[in-house]
Design an enzyme around this catalytic site. Structure first.
Site, mmCIF file in Angstrom:
data_model
loop_
_atom_site.group_PDB
_atom_site.id
_atom_site.type_symbol
_atom_site.label_atom_id
_atom_site.label_comp_id
_atom_site.label_asym_id
_atom_site.label_seq_id
_atom_site.Cartn_x
_atom_site.Cartn_y
_atom_site.Cartn_z
ATOM 1 N N LEU A 32 0.708 -0.901 0.102
ATOM 2 C CA LEU A 32 -0.120 0.042 -0.038
ATOM 3 C C LEU A 32 0.945 1.353 0.090
ATOM 4 O O LEU A 32 1.956 1.241 0.631
ATOM 5 C CB LEU A 32 -1.100 -0.086 1.215
ATOM 6 C CG LEU A 32 -1.909 -1.270 1.375
ATOM 7 C CD1 LEU A 32 -2.739 -0.936 2.510
ATOM 8 C CD2 LEU A 32 -2.628 -1.503 0.292
ATOM 9 N N HIS A 33 0.351 2.113 -0.525
ATOM 10 C CA HIS A 33 0.961 3.657 -0.877
ATOM 11 C C HIS A 33 -0.054 4.789 -0.796
ATOM 12 O O HIS A 33 -1.156 4.362 -0.539
ATOM 13 C CB HIS A 33 1.859 3.640 -1.943
ATOM 14 C CG HIS A 33 1.115 3.397 -3.157
ATOM 15 N ND1 HIS A 33 -0.009 4.207 -3.587
ATOM 16 C CD2 HIS A 33 1.411 2.250 -4.263
ATOM 17 C CE1 HIS A 33 -0.507 3.501 -4.781
ATOM 18 N NE2 HIS A 33 0.353 2.280 -5.133
ATOM 19 N N GLY A 35 -1.408 6.415 -2.836
ATOM 20 C CA GLY A 35 -2.685 6.229 -3.629
ATOM 21 C C GLY A 35 -3.737 5.482 -2.976
ATOM 22 O O GLY A 35 -5.009 5.713 -3.051
ATOM 23 N N HIS A 36 -3.432 4.301 -2.368
ATOM 24 C CA HIS A 36 -4.254 3.466 -1.758
ATOM 25 C C HIS A 36 -4.854 4.121 -0.651
ATOM 26 O O HIS A 36 -6.267 4.019 -0.261
ATOM 27 C CB HIS A 36 -3.610 2.291 -1.223
ATOM 28 C CG HIS A 36 -3.118 1.180 -2.292
ATOM 29 N ND1 HIS A 36 -1.777 1.094 -2.379
ATOM 30 C CD2 HIS A 36 -3.888 0.521 -3.147
ATOM 31 C CE1 HIS A 36 -1.624 0.099 -3.462
ATOM 32 N NE2 HIS A 36 -2.684 -0.332 -4.054
ATOM 33 N N LYS A 155 -6.267 5.309 -11.652
ATOM 34 C CA LYS A 155 -4.839 4.897 -12.315
ATOM 35 C C LYS A 155 -4.968 3.685 -13.233
ATOM 36 O O LYS A 155 -4.548 3.421 -14.389
ATOM 37 C CB LYS A 155 -3.886 4.638 -11.235
ATOM 38 C CG LYS A 155 -2.668 3.795 -11.478
ATOM 39 C CD LYS A 155 -1.540 4.652 -11.895
ATOM 40 C CE LYS A 155 -0.272 3.900 -12.631
ATOM 41 N NZ LYS A 155 -0.359 2.661 -12.470
#
Ligand code: PAF
Length: 284
Positions: A32-33, A35-36, A155
């Site tokens: 996870l980053h 964006g998540h 995305k």
């Protein structure tokens, strides 16, 4: 709360439904980053309860793809989810999701097959069967979690469009909530696969967002001819870039556009070394 079995999720969901609570699902493959995190935040804001699934889904990887080396960082993922107010992190094993040993064979699993028109282009062209795997696992997750809302990033816009079509065609009682692309300050769209990029690759990877931003600027200046807009991309490409596609397509049904308009999305995919990167921009 970290949960590994379908039975445990079902039990919690039953409790929540009895109390009349709304449920948000954020399906992920982990690593996870930010964006998540933006999807998770939206779900936590909108729904009484949020479930994040973390599952590297084997049936959406094509032969020769990065299934074995796809980043798996469950401990860090769980921490991030706990900090963001997630109620359940659902991290099943492949055997939990696909109990039949022959799971990777089409003959032993019921698949959701999206319409050919939606998958015979863009990523579906080189990743044959990928969207069958995505639709099948997402449908399973919908059945397990029974969410009111499900959050997907723009995305992966082809995926988002295909899942929206699946939900509509199969009357699945869930509302799909699209979430904008999160970018680094440099413009690079966040992706779990960015972990594969060296510092130099990362500089080369900026070509994707630069091409898209430039096309949008040209469109805003009145250029609508797709050939002319495509032409503007080439100055950003060098020998490190292996362009797979740069296409202008309808935002709802992925039909090809010859003339760009406000319902057009520009899609790009290119490879830098072995790393395949995708990005897109809406011209509206
Ligand atoms: O976008 C992803 O990460 C995956 O395709 C999804 C939707 C979690 C299904 O495995």
């Amino acid at each position: 709360m970290l949960v590994h079995t379908i039975a445990e999720v079902r039990e919690k969901v039953k409790e929540w439904k009895k109390q009349g609570l709304t449920i948000g699902l954020v399906p992920t493959m982990g690593a996870l980053h930010s964006g998540h995190l933006s999807l998770i935040k939206k779900s936590v804001e909108k729904c009484d309860k949020t479930v994040v699934s973390v599952f590297v889904n084997p049936i959406q990887f094509c032969p020769g793809e990065d299934l074995d080396k796809y980043p798996r960082t469950l401990e860090a993922d769980e921490q991030l989810c706990n900090g963001a107010g997630v109620d359940i992190v659902f991290a099943p094993s492949p055997a939990e999701m696909y109990p039949d040993a022959q799971m990777l064979s089409n003959d032993f699993l019921t698949y959701i097959i999206p319409p050919f028109f939606y998958v015979n282009k863009l990523c579906g062209k080189s990743r044959v069967g990928h969207f069958d795997g995505v639709c099948t696992v997402v449908n399973k997750l919908f059945n397990i979690v029974q969410p009111d809302y499900a959050f997907f990033g723009e995305k992966d816009r082809q995926q988002l469009i295909i899942l929206r079509k699946m939900v509509k065609d199969l009357n699945i009682p869930v509302e799909i909530i699209p979430c904008p692309i999160v970018r680094e300050e440099s413009g690079l769209a966040l992706s779990s696969r960015n972990k594969y990029l060296s510092e130099n690759d990362k500089i080369n990877a900026l070509a994707l967002s630069k091409i898209l931003f430039n096309i949008k600027a040209c469109y805003n200046n009145g250029i609508t001819d797709v050939d002319a807009l495509t032409e503007t991309a080439y100055s950003y490409l060098n020998t490190c870039h292996n362009l797979e596609y740069l296409e202008f397509r309808d935002a709802d049904n992925l039909e090809e556009k010859q003339t760009a308009d406000n319902n057009t999305v520009v899609f790009i995919a290119l490879k830098i070394g072995n790393v395949r990167l995708i990005d897109n921009i809406a011209l509206s």
